[in-house]
Design a protein around this motif. Sequence first.
Motif, PDB file in Angstrom:
ATOM      1  N   HIS A  18       0.834  -1.212   0.000  1.00  0.00           N
ATOM      2  CA  HIS A  18       0.000   0.000   0.000  1.00  0.00           C
ATOM      3  C   HIS A  18       0.867   1.259   0.000  1.00  0.00           C
ATOM      4  O   HIS A  18       0.618   2.187  -0.787  1.00  0.00           O
ATOM      5  CB  HIS A  18      -0.938   0.014   1.209  1.00  0.00           C
ATOM      6  N   THR A  19       1.859   1.302   0.847  1.00  0.00           N
ATOM      7  CA  THR A  19       2.739   2.473   0.931  1.00  0.00           C
ATOM      8  C   THR A  19       3.500   2.670  -0.373  1.00  0.00           C
ATOM      9  O   THR A  19       3.619   3.792  -0.877  1.00  0.00           O
ATOM     10  CB  THR A  19       3.716   2.335   2.119  1.00  0.00           C
ATOM     11  N   GLU A  22       1.266   4.059  -3.048  1.00  0.00           N
ATOM     12  CA  GLU A  22       0.895   5.451  -2.754  1.00  0.00           C
ATOM     13  C   GLU A  22       2.030   6.410  -3.118  1.00  0.00           C
ATOM     14  O   GLU A  22       1.778   7.549  -3.502  1.00  0.00           O
ATOM     15  CB  GLU A  22       0.568   5.623  -1.272  1.00  0.00           C
ATOM     16  N   GLN A  23       3.266   5.930  -2.985  1.00  0.00           N
ATOM     17  CA  GLN A  23       4.417   6.824  -3.127  1.00  0.00           C
ATOM     18  C   GLN A  23       5.198   6.665  -4.424  1.00  0.00           C
ATOM     19  O   GLN A  23       5.994   7.533  -4.771  1.00  0.00           O
ATOM     20  CB  GLN A  23       5.368   6.625  -1.949  1.00  0.00           C
ATOM     21  N   VAL A  46      -5.883  -2.592  -3.784  1.00  0.00           N
ATOM     22  CA  VAL A  46      -4.843  -2.459  -4.815  1.00  0.00           C
ATOM     23  C   VAL A  46      -4.839  -3.610  -5.810  1.00  0.00           C
ATOM     24  O   VAL A  46      -4.070  -3.580  -6.762  1.00  0.00           O
ATOM     25  CB  VAL A  46      -3.436  -2.331  -4.172  1.00  0.00           C
ATOM     26  N   ASP A  49      -5.019  -2.527  -9.301  1.00  0.00           N
ATOM     27  CA  ASP A  49      -4.052  -1.502  -9.707  1.00  0.00           C
ATOM     28  C   ASP A  49      -3.112  -2.130 -10.748  1.00  0.00           C
ATOM     29  O   ASP A  49      -2.498  -3.169 -10.491  1.00  0.00           O
ATOM     30  CB  ASP A  49      -3.253  -1.032  -8.483  1.00  0.00           C
TER      31      ASP A  49
END
Length: 161
Positions: A18-19, A22-23, A46, A49
């Motif tokens: 997830h992190t 996001e980044q 996700v 995604d």
Amino acid sequence: MTILITGGAGFIGSNFVHTWLEQKDEPIVNVDKLTYAGNLSNLDSVIKDPRHTFVHADLADRSVMNALLLEHKPRAVLHFAAESHVDRSIHSPIEFLQTNVMGTFHLLEAVRDHWSSLDVQSAKDFRSAALAKGAAVRRPAPRGSPVPCAAPRPAPPTSWP
């Protein structure tokens, strides 16, 4: 470029996924055996995604790991997969040995084979993900050749009260 992780449906691994997404724009290949420690619902947000590829596989299956490394050509591999519940280790220690020891061994061997097949610049880039800035990068010794190592240092003395 792509990164590959193991154990990405577990608590720590899924939070990393997830992190990361996001980044970063960089794709991630997520390999998980989905034992009691992994839960696909941790990845619900996700799973669709396009940067995230989930692979239901055992990291100890060297042929699968070799194929994934060949197909995706990751620049880095992060290993989160582990059997971690102490109560389960008491009742069934073989599963812990298979995943935590042998699984890690097979993953390391597959990654070493992958890294050894890379050109010098790609190998340098791959290793730089795990090395401190400015650290030396050397090609691995061919299989079967002696690997030089430093002589062991004696442990420092301990003082007991």
